[in-house]
Scaffold this active site. Sequence first.
Site, PDB file in Angstrom:
ATOM      1  N   ASP A   1       3.515   1.317  -4.418  1.00 33.61           N
ATOM      2  CA  ASP A   1       2.625   2.098  -5.292  1.00 33.61           C
ATOM      3  C   ASP A   1       2.362   1.210  -6.494  1.00 33.61           C
ATOM      4  O   ASP A   1       3.271   0.947  -7.300  1.00 33.61           O
ATOM      5  CB  ASP A   1       3.302   3.410  -5.711  1.00 33.61           C
ATOM      6  N   VAL A   2       1.119   0.731  -6.624  1.00 31.29           N
ATOM      7  CA  VAL A   2       0.815  -0.268  -7.665  1.00 31.29           C
ATOM      8  C   VAL A   2       1.039   0.260  -9.081  1.00 31.29           C
ATOM      9  O   VAL A   2       1.135  -0.524 -10.022  1.00 31.29           O
ATOM     10  CB  VAL A   2      -0.624  -0.816  -7.538  1.00 31.29           C
TER      11      VAL A   2
ATOM     12  N   TYR B   1     -12.781   5.963 -14.132  1.00 28.38           N
ATOM     13  CA  TYR B   1     -13.041   4.837 -13.222  1.00 28.38           C
ATOM     14  C   TYR B   1     -13.761   3.718 -13.972  1.00 28.38           C
ATOM     15  O   TYR B   1     -13.368   2.553 -13.892  1.00 28.38           O
ATOM     16  CB  TYR B   1     -13.879   5.331 -12.037  1.00 28.38           C
TER      17      TYR B   1
ATOM     18  N   ASN C   1      -6.395  -5.132  -5.290  1.00 29.03           N
ATOM     19  CA  ASN C   1      -7.532  -4.393  -4.726  1.00 29.03           C
ATOM     20  C   ASN C   1      -7.339  -2.880  -4.747  1.00 29.03           C
ATOM     21  O   ASN C   1      -8.313  -2.137  -4.812  1.00 29.03           O
ATOM     22  CB  ASN C   1      -7.754  -4.865  -3.281  1.00 29.03           C
TER      23      ASN C   1
ATOM     24  N   ASP D   1       0.854  -1.196   0.000  1.00 33.39           N
ATOM     25  CA  ASP D   1       0.000   0.000   0.000  1.00 33.39           C
ATOM     26  C   ASP D   1       0.887   1.242   0.000  1.00 33.39           C
ATOM     27  O   ASP D   1       2.030   1.200   0.458  1.00 33.39           O
ATOM     28  CB  ASP D   1      -0.902  -0.025   1.248  1.00 33.39           C
TER      29      ASP D   1
ATOM     30  N   THR E   1     -16.540   2.339   3.174  1.00 31.96           N
ATOM     31  CA  THR E   1     -15.083   2.424   3.332  1.00 31.96           C
ATOM     32  C   THR E   1     -14.679   3.907   3.334  1.00 31.96           C
ATOM     33  O   THR E   1     -15.492   4.782   2.997  1.00 31.96           O
ATOM     34  CB  THR E   1     -14.352   1.746   2.147  1.00 31.96           C
TER      35      THR E   1
ATOM     36  N   LYS F   1     -12.193   0.029 -14.605  1.00 29.91           N
ATOM     37  CA  LYS F   1     -12.816  -1.135 -13.968  1.00 29.91           C
ATOM     38  C   LYS F   1     -13.343  -2.125 -15.011  1.00 29.91           C
ATOM     39  O   LYS F   1     -13.346  -3.338 -14.779  1.00 29.91           O
ATOM     40  CB  LYS F   1     -13.924  -0.692 -13.009  1.00 29.91           C
TER      41      LYS F   1
HETATM   42  N1  LIG Z   1     -16.053   1.292  -1.568  1.00 33.94           N
HETATM   43  C1  LIG Z   1     -16.840   1.010  -2.593  1.00 33.94           C
HETATM   44  O1  LIG Z   1     -18.034   1.335  -2.596  1.00 33.94           O
HETATM   45  C2  LIG Z   1     -16.277   0.240  -3.776  1.00 33.94           C
HETATM   46  C3  LIG Z   1     -17.185  -0.240  -4.723  1.00 33.94           C
HETATM   47  C4  LIG Z   1     -16.714  -0.959  -5.809  1.00 33.94           C
HETATM   48  C5  LIG Z   1     -15.361  -1.190  -5.954  1.00 33.94           C
HETATM   49  N2  LIG Z   1     -14.505  -0.708  -5.025  1.00 33.94           N
HETATM   50  C6  LIG Z   1     -13.086  -0.980  -5.256  1.00 33.94           C
HETATM   51  O2  LIG Z   1     -12.542  -1.659  -4.138  1.00 33.94           O
HETATM   52  C7  LIG Z   1     -11.167  -1.316  -4.003  1.00 33.94           C
HETATM   53  C8  LIG Z   1     -10.924  -0.819  -2.589  1.00 33.94           C
HETATM   54  O3  LIG Z   1     -11.761   0.299  -2.365  1.00 33.94           O
HETATM   55  P1  LIG Z   1     -12.000   0.933  -0.919  1.00 33.94           P
HETATM   56  O4  LIG Z   1     -13.386   1.463  -0.929  1.00 33.94           O
HETATM   57  O5  LIG Z   1     -11.558   0.007   0.138  1.00 33.94           O
HETATM   58  O6  LIG Z   1     -10.997   2.182  -1.030  1.00 33.94           O
HETATM   59  P2  LIG Z   1     -10.254   3.017   0.122  1.00 33.94           P
HETATM   60  O7  LIG Z   1      -9.919   4.328  -0.473  1.00 33.94           O
HETATM   61  O8  LIG Z   1     -11.066   2.975   1.359  1.00 33.94           O
HETATM   62  O9  LIG Z   1      -8.901   2.171   0.323  1.00 33.94           O
HETATM   63  C9  LIG Z   1      -8.037   2.027  -0.785  1.00 33.94           C
HETATM   64  C10 LIG Z   1      -6.665   1.593  -0.333  1.00 33.94           C
HETATM   65  O10 LIG Z   1      -5.846   1.541  -1.511  1.00 33.94           O
HETATM   66  C11 LIG Z   1      -4.636   2.242  -1.248  1.00 33.94           C
HETATM   67  N3  LIG Z   1      -4.094   2.802  -2.488  1.00 33.94           N
HETATM   68  C12 LIG Z   1      -4.556   3.833  -3.211  1.00 33.94           C
HETATM   69  N4  LIG Z   1      -3.751   4.076  -4.252  1.00 33.94           N
HETATM   70  C13 LIG Z   1      -2.741   3.166  -4.183  1.00 33.94           C
HETATM   71  C14 LIG Z   1      -1.597   2.899  -4.973  1.00 33.94           C
HETATM   72  N5  LIG Z   1      -1.287   3.658  -6.033  1.00 33.94           N
HETATM   73  N6  LIG Z   1      -0.810   1.862  -4.629  1.00 33.94           N
HETATM   74  C15 LIG Z   1      -1.081   1.115  -3.529  1.00 33.94           C
HETATM   75  N7  LIG Z   1      -2.140   1.333  -2.743  1.00 33.94           N
HETATM   76  C16 LIG Z   1      -2.970   2.345  -3.060  1.00 33.94           C
HETATM   77  C17 LIG Z   1      -5.026   3.327  -0.244  1.00 33.94           C
HETATM   78  O11 LIG Z   1      -3.901   3.817   0.469  1.00 33.94           O
HETATM   79  C18 LIG Z   1      -6.014   2.559   0.635  1.00 33.94           C
HETATM   80  O12 LIG Z   1      -5.364   1.855   1.669  1.00 33.94           O
HETATM   81  C19 LIG Z   1     -10.871  -0.276  -5.075  1.00 33.94           C
HETATM   82  O13 LIG Z   1     -10.300  -0.899  -6.195  1.00 33.94           O
HETATM   83  C20 LIG Z   1     -12.249   0.260  -5.417  1.00 33.94           C
HETATM   84  O14 LIG Z   1     -12.312   0.770  -6.720  1.00 33.94           O
HETATM   85  C21 LIG Z   1     -14.917   0.012  -3.939  1.00 33.94           C
END
Ligand SMILES: NC(=O)c1ccc[n+]([C@@H]2O[C@H](COP(=O)([O-])OP(=O)(O)OC[C@H]3O[C@@H](n4cnc5c(N)ncnc54)[C@H](O)[C@@H]3O)[C@@H](O)[C@H]2O)c1
Length: 241
Positions: free
Chosen positions: A55-56, A148, A82, A37, A183, A152
């Site tokens: 950093d992914v 986005y 993720n 992360d 989240t 996705k």
């Molecule tokens: N929360 C929702 O409603 C939702 C819905 C559909 C899909 N998603 C997907 O689920 C995944 C997680 O979402 P979330 O809601 O937990 O997000 P969040 O923002 O709460 O957490 C995301 C995490 O990813 C890390 N991150 C961000 N950019 C990064 C990078 N370049 N390299 C490494 N780490 C990085 C952040 O530091 C954080 O810890 C994402 O891919 C998001 O698109 C979320």
Amino acid sequence: MNRLQGKIALVTGGSMGIGRAIAELFAEEGATVIVGDVSQPEAFKHGNITSKSLDVSKLEQWEHLVEAIVGEHGRIDVLVNNAGLVGSYLPIDEIALEDWNRVIDINQNGVFYGMRTVIPVMKRQNAGSIVNVSSIWGIVGASGVSAYQASKAAVRMMSKNAALSYVGNGIRCNSLHPGLVETPMIARQAADTTAAVAAATPMGRAAKPEEIAYAALFLASDEASFITGAELAVDGGYTTP
Ligand SMILES: NC(=O)c1ccc[n+]([C@@H]2O[C@H](COP(=O)([O-])OP(=O)(O)OC[C@H]3O[C@@H](n4cnc5c(N)ncnc54)[C@H](O)[C@@H]3O)[C@@H](O)[C@H]2O)c1
């Protein structure tokens, strides 16, 4: 408590939100978990989780981390791509180019880099499970959120591509499509956007991160041994036709 017993799992974006719930659940189920992360996590409940800086969107950071994990553990059984962000809520003719590129770099190229560096390890093992976290917006349309949606949707099809390309190498690859999940990502967005998605969800609510984590656990585990190239919506019925 042993659905991932003895497995080595790499979970990106595991410091908070969905990724954190996945990391905690995987560890509870017997996996050794490495979280990659950009942000530092608060202490995990479970001891068998190590946090690494990643950093992914940077291929060289992936190469460094994967080499370190293989050096220490000898293998990687599960990869959960993720990490992701919404980045911009704007449509195609309004989004800044730098915002478009940043979202594609993290959400799409990040998944590509992850698979590109971990798949050779899994090929050597002749085993592995990849879970790519997409979204309902990778399946159905929405207005705005142009980068986005593009990223996705790409993750959904990259997962099917990997599933078929490596089916002879013992590697399974599936995509996970969460609906609205409580989240930090959602806490950051406009309340009326969140309310509109919740209202359009047949179950009428957001998911807890743990509800997504259980789906990831199933796909990651050997229980899903005949499942590859599948897309699993965990969305309270949102994408049900
Ligand atoms: N929360 C929702 O409603 C939702 C819905 C559909 C899909 N998603 C997907 O689920 C995944 C997680 O979402 P979330 O809601 O937990 O997000 P969040 O923002 O709460 O957490 C995301 C995490 O990813 C890390 N991150 C961000 N950019 C990064 C990078 N370049 N390299 C490494 N780490 C990085 C952040 O530091 C954080 O810890 C994402 O891919 C998001 O698109 C979320």
